[in-house]
Scaffold this motif. Structure first.
Motif, PDB file in Angstrom:
ATOM      1  N   HIS A 134     -26.378 -37.038 -44.873  1.00  0.00           N
ATOM      2  CA  HIS A 134     -27.630 -37.582 -45.385  1.00  0.00           C
ATOM      3  C   HIS A 134     -27.303 -38.365 -46.645  1.00  0.00           C
ATOM      4  CE1 HIS A 134     -30.082 -34.955 -42.742  1.00  0.00           C
ATOM      5  NE2 HIS A 134     -29.074 -34.114 -42.922  1.00  0.00           N
ATOM      6  N   VAL A 135     -28.036 -39.448 -46.865  1.00  0.00           N
ATOM      7  CA  VAL A 135     -27.829 -40.292 -48.041  1.00  0.00           C
ATOM      8  C   VAL A 135     -29.034 -40.161 -48.960  1.00  0.00           C
ATOM      9  CG1 VAL A 135     -27.493 -42.652 -48.868  1.00  0.00           C
ATOM     10  CG2 VAL A 135     -26.386 -41.909 -46.745  1.00  0.00           C
TER      11      VAL A 135
ATOM     12  N   ALA B  68     -21.043 -35.228 -52.118  1.00  0.00           N
ATOM     13  CA  ALA B  68     -19.915 -34.958 -51.226  1.00  0.00           C
ATOM     14  C   ALA B  68     -19.130 -36.201 -50.849  1.00  0.00           C
ATOM     15  CB  ALA B  68     -20.411 -34.271 -49.960  1.00  0.00           C
ATOM     16  N   SER B  69     -19.558 -37.368 -51.299  1.00  0.00           N
ATOM     17  CA  SER B  69     -18.886 -38.586 -50.858  1.00  0.00           C
ATOM     18  C   SER B  69     -17.628 -38.890 -51.657  1.00  0.00           C
ATOM     19  CB  SER B  69     -19.847 -39.782 -50.941  1.00  0.00           C
ATOM     20  OG  SER B  69     -20.287 -39.976 -52.275  1.00  0.00           O
ATOM     21  N   ASP B  70     -17.356 -38.103 -52.698  1.00  0.00           N
ATOM     22  CA  ASP B  70     -16.182 -38.372 -53.530  1.00  0.00           C
ATOM     23  C   ASP B  70     -15.800 -37.088 -54.273  1.00  0.00           C
ATOM     24  OD1 ASP B  70     -14.137 -39.865 -54.699  1.00  0.00           O
ATOM     25  OD2 ASP B  70     -15.473 -41.539 -55.174  1.00  0.00           O
ATOM     26  N   GLY B  71     -14.644 -37.116 -54.931  1.00  0.00           N
ATOM     27  CA  GLY B  71     -14.249 -36.064 -55.854  1.00  0.00           C
ATOM     28  C   GLY B  71     -14.175 -34.681 -55.250  1.00  0.00           C
TER      29      GLY B  71
ATOM     30  N   GLY C 163     -24.529 -37.702 -49.975  1.00  0.00           N
ATOM     31  CA  GLY C 163     -23.974 -38.555 -51.015  1.00  0.00           C
ATOM     32  C   GLY C 163     -24.885 -39.720 -51.336  1.00  0.00           C
ATOM     33  N   ARG C 164     -24.574 -40.391 -52.431  1.00  0.00           N
ATOM     34  CA  ARG C 164     -25.366 -41.564 -52.836  1.00  0.00           C
ATOM     35  C   ARG C 164     -24.892 -42.822 -52.126  1.00  0.00           C
ATOM     36  NH1 ARG C 164     -24.792 -45.469 -56.802  1.00  0.00           N
ATOM     37  NH2 ARG C 164     -22.890 -44.465 -57.567  1.00  0.00           N
ATOM     38  N   SER C 165     -23.592 -42.959 -51.926  1.00  0.00           N
ATOM     39  CA  SER C 165     -23.029 -44.127 -51.270  1.00  0.00           C
ATOM     40  C   SER C 165     -23.102 -43.966 -49.759  1.00  0.00           C
ATOM     41  CB  SER C 165     -21.566 -44.324 -51.688  1.00  0.00           C
ATOM     42  OG  SER C 165     -20.904 -45.234 -50.833  1.00  0.00           O
ATOM     43  N   ALA C 166     -23.850 -44.845 -49.112  1.00  0.00           N
ATOM     44  CA  ALA C 166     -23.977 -44.750 -47.655  1.00  0.00           C
ATOM     45  C   ALA C 166     -22.629 -44.927 -46.976  1.00  0.00           C
ATOM     46  CB  ALA C 166     -24.974 -45.787 -47.160  1.00  0.00           C
ATOM     47  N   ASP C 167     -21.840 -45.901 -47.423  1.00  0.00           N
ATOM     48  CA  ASP C 167     -20.556 -46.171 -46.781  1.00  0.00           C
ATOM     49  C   ASP C 167     -19.604 -44.987 -46.903  1.00  0.00           C
ATOM     50  OD1 ASP C 167     -21.446 -48.670 -46.072  1.00  0.00           O
ATOM     51  OD2 ASP C 167     -20.416 -49.719 -47.699  1.00  0.00           O
ATOM     52  N   LYS C 168     -19.461 -44.443 -48.115  1.00  0.00           N
ATOM     53  CA  LYS C 168     -18.538 -43.324 -48.328  1.00  0.00           C
ATOM     54  C   LYS C 168     -19.011 -42.061 -47.608  1.00  0.00           C
ATOM     55  CE  LYS C 168     -16.617 -44.667 -52.831  1.00  0.00           C
ATOM     56  NZ  LYS C 168     -16.462 -44.253 -54.254  1.00  0.00           N
ATOM     57  N   THR C 169     -20.317 -41.825 -47.643  1.00  0.00           N
ATOM     58  CA  THR C 169     -20.863 -40.628 -47.016  1.00  0.00           C
ATOM     59  C   THR C 169     -20.707 -40.693 -45.504  1.00  0.00           C
ATOM     60  OG1 THR C 169     -22.466 -40.445 -48.819  1.00  0.00           O
ATOM     61  CG2 THR C 169     -22.897 -39.143 -46.850  1.00  0.00           C
ATOM     62  N   GLU C 170     -21.005 -41.846 -44.926  1.00  0.00           N
ATOM     63  CA  GLU C 170     -20.862 -42.016 -43.477  1.00  0.00           C
ATOM     64  C   GLU C 170     -19.403 -41.916 -43.057  1.00  0.00           C
ATOM     65  OE1 GLU C 170     -22.760 -45.722 -42.740  1.00  0.00           O
ATOM     66  OE2 GLU C 170     -24.768 -44.954 -43.217  1.00  0.00           O
TER      67      GLU C 170
ATOM     68  N   LEU D 135     -25.930 -23.784 -50.317  1.00  0.00           N
ATOM     69  CA  LEU D 135     -26.334 -25.061 -50.908  1.00  0.00           C
ATOM     70  C   LEU D 135     -25.476 -25.280 -52.136  1.00  0.00           C
ATOM     71  CD1 LEU D 135     -28.177 -27.547 -51.348  1.00  0.00           C
ATOM     72  CD2 LEU D 135     -29.727 -26.024 -52.626  1.00  0.00           C
ATOM     73  N   VAL D 136     -24.750 -26.394 -52.158  1.00  0.00           N
ATOM     74  CA  VAL D 136     -23.916 -26.739 -53.307  1.00  0.00           C
ATOM     75  C   VAL D 136     -24.551 -27.929 -54.017  1.00  0.00           C
ATOM     76  CG1 VAL D 136     -21.633 -27.412 -54.121  1.00  0.00           C
ATOM     77  CG2 VAL D 136     -21.852 -25.950 -52.094  1.00  0.00           C
ATOM     78  N   ASN D 137     -25.082 -27.693 -55.203  1.00  0.00           N
ATOM     79  CA  ASN D 137     -25.643 -28.759 -56.029  1.00  0.00           C
ATOM     80  C   ASN D 137     -24.518 -29.328 -56.892  1.00  0.00           C
ATOM     81  OD1 ASN D 137     -28.498 -28.841 -55.384  1.00  0.00           O
ATOM     82  ND2 ASN D 137     -28.616 -26.794 -56.265  1.00  0.00           N
ATOM     83  N   ASN D 138     -23.897 -30.388 -56.383  1.00  0.00           N
ATOM     84  CA  ASN D 138     -22.691 -30.919 -56.994  1.00  0.00           C
ATOM     85  C   ASN D 138     -22.850 -32.346 -57.505  1.00  0.00           C
ATOM     86  OD1 ASN D 138     -19.665 -31.016 -57.421  1.00  0.00           O
ATOM     87  ND2 ASN D 138     -19.870 -32.576 -55.818  1.00  0.00           N
ATOM     88  N   ALA D 139     -23.909 -33.045 -57.115  1.00  0.00           N
ATOM     89  CA  ALA D 139     -24.097 -34.431 -57.556  1.00  0.00           C
ATOM     90  C   ALA D 139     -24.258 -34.487 -59.071  1.00  0.00           C
ATOM     91  CB  ALA D 139     -25.320 -35.040 -56.874  1.00  0.00           C
ATOM     92  N   GLY D 140     -23.670 -35.500 -59.690  1.00  0.00           N
ATOM     93  CA  GLY D 140     -23.774 -35.605 -61.147  1.00  0.00           C
ATOM     94  C   GLY D 140     -23.387 -36.975 -61.648  1.00  0.00           C
ATOM     95  N   VAL D 141     -23.746 -37.230 -62.900  1.00  0.00           N
ATOM     96  CA  VAL D 141     -23.411 -38.504 -63.535  1.00  0.00           C
ATOM     97  C   VAL D 141     -23.451 -38.298 -65.038  1.00  0.00           C
ATOM     98  CG1 VAL D 141     -25.781 -39.400 -63.766  1.00  0.00           C
ATOM     99  CG2 VAL D 141     -23.892 -40.999 -63.448  1.00  0.00           C
ATOM    100  N   ILE D 142     -22.738 -39.153 -65.772  1.00  0.00           N
ATOM    101  CA  ILE D 142     -22.863 -39.185 -67.220  1.00  0.00           C
ATOM    102  C   ILE D 142     -23.034 -40.638 -67.638  1.00  0.00           C
ATOM    103  CG2 ILE D 142     -20.341 -39.199 -67.507  1.00  0.00           C
ATOM    104  CD1 ILE D 142     -20.775 -37.787 -70.211  1.00  0.00           C
TER     105      ILE D 142
END
Length: 273
Positions: free
Chosen positions: A52-53, A11-14, A34-41, A79-86
């Motif tokens: 939550h981070v 949720a911290s981006d996009g 989110g993964r980024s503490a700064d962006k999530t906060e 519950l939205v499972n949206n985190a991802g990476v490539i």
């Protein structure tokens, strides 16, 4: 239906951030992860929301996230499972799994499993962010970490197919108890996706080509629709959607044996990772 508790990972981006903003404005109790503490906060402060981070490349953080959510929220409506990476090159997490597969499938599978009793009790909607690239998957249940024949796009496609299979098996296992699981493709969205990786995707997501892509708000539209509409009336539980319409899926998506075996194999991998 306003005022429900909605947990959104990534949720911290996009599109996750766009969805969190829209849902919060409509009166929902959004919990941003989110993964980024700064962006999530920062987003949490903007929305006056809980946050939550957690880094999904570390399963211990996913387990801690699940424990925190169970402790804080007696009801989880969505519950939205949206985190991802490539990833481009094959990399391994500290848990011993290929990074793209863990972040996109194993970690959300673990989170959803740990929350399953709460989700059933809440008669929750569970939304998976997948991709049209599921159509390019070549899934080998005996080599989910792609020790053989690794390619970044294959790893991502496999994980996105795994999201759909997870959705459908969850619906088969928990649908009668009230859970409504669904997956969707947001389209090609101009976000920071693949930032910080060596994936060739960054050449699309981080160049002027972005101007031909959807905005995060456009990409989040189907997610928001799924979160706020009525399962069984507005959309079919176990389905896969794009632009609020049924979207094409890989032929394996309808294979109940493959879905069951992926579920069981995922449990085995998490038991040792």
């Amino acid at each position: 239906m306003a005022g429900r508790t909605m947990v959104i990972t990534g949720a911290s981006d996009g599109i996750g951030r766009a969805a969190a903003r829209a849902l919060s404005r409509s009166g929902e109790n959004v919990v941003v992860v989110g993964r980024s503490a700064d962006k999530t906060e920062a987003l949490a402060r903007e929305l006056e929301a809980d946050h939550h981070v957690a880094d999904f490349a570390r399963l211990e953080e996913v387990r801690a996230l699940a424990a925190a959510l169970l402790d804080r929220y007696p009801v989880i409506d969505v519950l939205v499972n949206n985190a991802g990476v490539i990833m481009g090159s094959r990399t391994m997490t500290a848990d011993g799994h290929e990074t793209t597969f863990q972040v996109n499938h194993l970690a959300p599978f673990l989170l959803t499993t740990l929350l399953s009793e709460r989700l059933v009790a809440s008669r929750a909607t569970v939304i998976m962010t997948s991709s049209v690239l599921n159509l390019r998957a070549r899934l080998d249940l005996d080599d989910l970490d792609l020790i053989r024949n690794y390619a970044g796009i294959r790893a991502y496609a496999n994980a996105k197919l795994a999201n759909i299979l997870h959705t459908r098996e969850m619906q088969r296992r928990h649908g009668d108890a009230g859970v409504n699981a669904v997956s969707f493709h947001p389209g090609a969205v101009a976000t920071n996706f693949s930032s910080g990786t060596d994936s060739m995707a960054r050449l699309v997501y981080h160049t002027p080509l972005k101007r031909f892509m959807h905005t995060p708000e456009q990409g989040a539209d189907t997610l928001i629709w799924l979160a706020t509409s009525v399962p069984g009336a507005d959309w079919v539980p176990g389905g896969h959607y794009e632009k609020r319409r049924t979207a094409p899926v890989h032929q394996l998506s309808d294979d109940t044996d493959v879905a069951r075996r992926l579920w069981e194999r995922s449990e085995e991998m998490l038991a040792t990772g």
